[in-house]
Design a protein around this motif. Sequence first.
Motif, PDB file in Angstrom:
ATOM      1  N   UNK A 181      -6.097  12.895   1.256  1.00 60.06           N
ATOM      2  CA  UNK A 181      -6.632  11.568   0.930  1.00 60.06           C
ATOM      3  C   UNK A 181      -5.864  10.540   1.749  1.00 60.06           C
ATOM      4  N   UNK A 182      -6.577   9.627   2.381  1.00 56.81           N
ATOM      5  CA  UNK A 182      -5.914   8.600   3.197  1.00 56.81           C
ATOM      6  C   UNK A 182      -5.996   7.260   2.473  1.00 56.81           C
ATOM      7  N   UNK A 183      -4.881   6.525   2.477  1.00 58.13           N
ATOM      8  CA  UNK A 183      -4.856   5.217   1.814  1.00 58.13           C
ATOM      9  C   UNK A 183      -4.595   4.119   2.847  1.00 58.13           C
ATOM     10  N   UNK A 184      -4.895   2.873   2.465  1.00 57.93           N
ATOM     11  CA  UNK A 184      -4.583   1.731   3.327  1.00 57.93           C
ATOM     12  C   UNK A 184      -4.491   0.498   2.436  1.00 57.93           C
ATOM     13  N   UNK A 185      -4.061  -0.641   2.996  1.00 57.24           N
ATOM     14  CA  UNK A 185      -4.005  -1.860   2.169  1.00 57.24           C
ATOM     15  C   UNK A 185      -5.370  -2.255   1.620  1.00 57.24           C
TER      16      UNK A 185
ATOM     17  N   UNK B 107       1.058   6.803   4.001  1.00 57.32           N
ATOM     18  CA  UNK B 107      -0.297   6.440   3.554  1.00 57.32           C
ATOM     19  C   UNK B 107      -1.235   7.642   3.606  1.00 57.32           C
ATOM     20  N   UNK B 108      -0.711   8.826   3.367  1.00 54.62           N
ATOM     21  CA  UNK B 108      -1.573  10.007   3.256  1.00 54.62           C
ATOM     22  C   UNK B 108      -1.088  10.801   2.050  1.00 54.62           C
ATOM     23  N   UNK B 109      -2.034  11.211   1.217  1.00 56.76           N
ATOM     24  CA  UNK B 109      -1.694  12.038   0.053  1.00 56.76           C
ATOM     25  C   UNK B 109      -2.291  13.411   0.317  1.00 56.76           C
TER      26      UNK B 109
ATOM     27  N   UNK C  62       0.844  -1.212   0.000  1.00 56.16           N
ATOM     28  CA  UNK C  62       0.000   0.000   0.000  1.00 56.16           C
ATOM     29  C   UNK C  62       0.872   1.253   0.000  1.00 56.16           C
ATOM     30  N   UNK C  63       1.962   1.227   0.788  1.00 57.44           N
ATOM     31  CA  UNK C  63       2.844   2.401   0.856  1.00 57.44           C
ATOM     32  C   UNK C  63       3.526   2.614  -0.495  1.00 57.44           C
ATOM     33  N   UNK C  64       3.913   1.501  -1.146  1.00 56.92           N
ATOM     34  CA  UNK C  64       4.567   1.614  -2.466  1.00 56.92           C
ATOM     35  C   UNK C  64       3.574   2.180  -3.488  1.00 56.92           C
ATOM     36  N   UNK C  65       2.332   1.701  -3.451  1.00 56.85           N
ATOM     37  CA  UNK C  65       1.329   2.187  -4.420  1.00 56.85           C
ATOM     38  C   UNK C  65       1.003   3.660  -4.145  1.00 56.85           C
TER      39      UNK C  65
END
Length: 445
Positions: A341-345, A304-306, A280-283
Motif C-alpha cells: 500500500x502506498x501513502x502520500x500527504x 510512505x509504503x506499507x 504523512x510519514x508520521x501517520x
Amino acid sequence: MAAPINDFVKAYAHSGTARFHMPGHKGRKFHGLEALDITEIRGADYLFDAKGIIGDSERQTAAAFGSARTLYSTEGSSLCIKTMMGIVHRCRRSEGRRMTVAAPRNVHKAFINACILLDIDVVWVYPEKSCRSLCSGGVSAEDIEKAVCGRDIDCVYITSPDYLGFISDIRAISALCRSMDIPLVCDNAHGAYLAFLEEDLHPLALGADMCCDSAHKTLPCYTGGAYLHISKDAPAAFSECSKEMMSLFASTSPSYLILQSLDLCSDYLTRSFRQDLRCAAARTALCKKRLSEMGFSIVGEEPCKITVCAADTGLSGDKLGDLLREKGVEPEYTDEGYTVLMTSPFNTEEDFAALERAMSSVPIDSAAAFAPDLIPRAERCLPIRQAALSPSEPVPTDLAAGRICAMTVTCCQPSVPIAVSGERINDDIVKLLKKYGIISINAVK
Ligand SMILES: Cc1ncc(COP(=O)(O)O)c(C=O)c1O
C-alpha cells in the motif's frame, strides 16, 4: 515565476485565441481538460530545447532536488531509464566493445528495453543472502564488488526503493562505484519524495550520479510525469547530452497537462510539501505500528509504503488484497507473498481509518511459513539485443526448458524479468513462470 508553465497555459486558455494547431480538440470541452491541453506553440517552449518556461521550471525543480540538471519526462521513468542508459553509452570510457552494466536482477522492464535498443550486456548481481521476492534485489555493496571485480563495467545500475519498499545501501554502493570510477545509476521511480524527508534519503544525496523519479507515483502529478536528475558530482558530459538522448527515445508531442502538473508540483515542493510529508510519514508509521500490533508482519524501510508480508499471517498477498477491496480499500500491488500500500500527504485520515478497520477484520494464522521466490539464474547464450530481435516462436511454458528466451518475460506487475532475452530457460525458470501464471513464452527459432 513559481509555476511558469501553468501561468502561460492558463493565460492562453483564457485568451480566446482561435487554435489552428494541434491537438484536434482545439481547446473545446470533450473530456474536460481540453482548454489546458496545448502543444509546443510560440511561447510554450520546447521540451527538448527548453530555453523558456519549461527550462525555467526544470531549473526550479533541479534546485529543489539539489541536482546539476533535472529533465522533465512526460513518458514516465520508463523514458528516463532508456535516456540514462543512452547517456552512459554516449559518455563511457572504453569504446570498441559492447557496453556492459552490472545490475541486480529486480530491474524494471524499461531497463531491458534499453539493453535491446542500445545493445547493452548485463552482468547480473545476485545477493549473497537469500532474497525475499523477485521484486527485491537484496544486494549489498560487497555483492556488487564481487560481480564487478575483474570485469570491464560501464556502470552500476540499481533499483531503490524496490517495489516492496526496501532501500539499498546507496551510500556504500556509491562509495564503491566512485573508488572504481564507475557511474552509479539508480531507478528511484518509487522515491521522488525521499528528498524531502527530515533525513534526505534520495539517491542523489546518497551519491548516485543519475536517477529517475516517477513524480506521478508519490507526488501530486499526473500519470506519466517523471524526472531525470543528474548529480552535481557526475561528469558534465552527462548533462550536456541529456536532452539529446531523451529525445532519441521520446515522443515529439509531450503532454502539456503533464508538464503543468510537474510545474505546479515543483512550486509545491518548495513550499509546504516538507511539512505535509512529515505528517504523512508520521501517520504511515502509526498505521504500521497498529497493523503490527494486530499481528501483521510489516517489512521494508520506505516511510510512505506499507508492505504487509501476508504469507506470515497464513494468507496470500492476493487474498489479502481481495479482502481489502471488499472493504473499499485498493492496494497498489499484491502477489503470493505481499500486499503493498502506498501513502502520500493526499491520503486522508478517513483513508487510514478505512485501511486499519479493514485489516482488523482479517483472520490471522501465523502458522504458515513464507517461501521466498527463487531469483532466476540462467546460462546466457545470446546477447540481449540479438535474442530479442531474432525470429521467434511461441512455446508452452511446460515445453520451454532448454529453449533460448527471445523477448524478455516479466511478471505483468511490477514488470521485473523472470527470463531475459538470450537466456536458456531452465527448470527453475519454468517453475517461476508457472508461479506467475505465464503459460507460454517466445523462444528463439
Ligand atoms: C521500479 C520501477 N521502475 C520503473 C518503472 C517505470 O515507471 P513509469 O511508470 O513512470 O514509466 C516502474 C513502474 O512501475 C517501477 O516500478
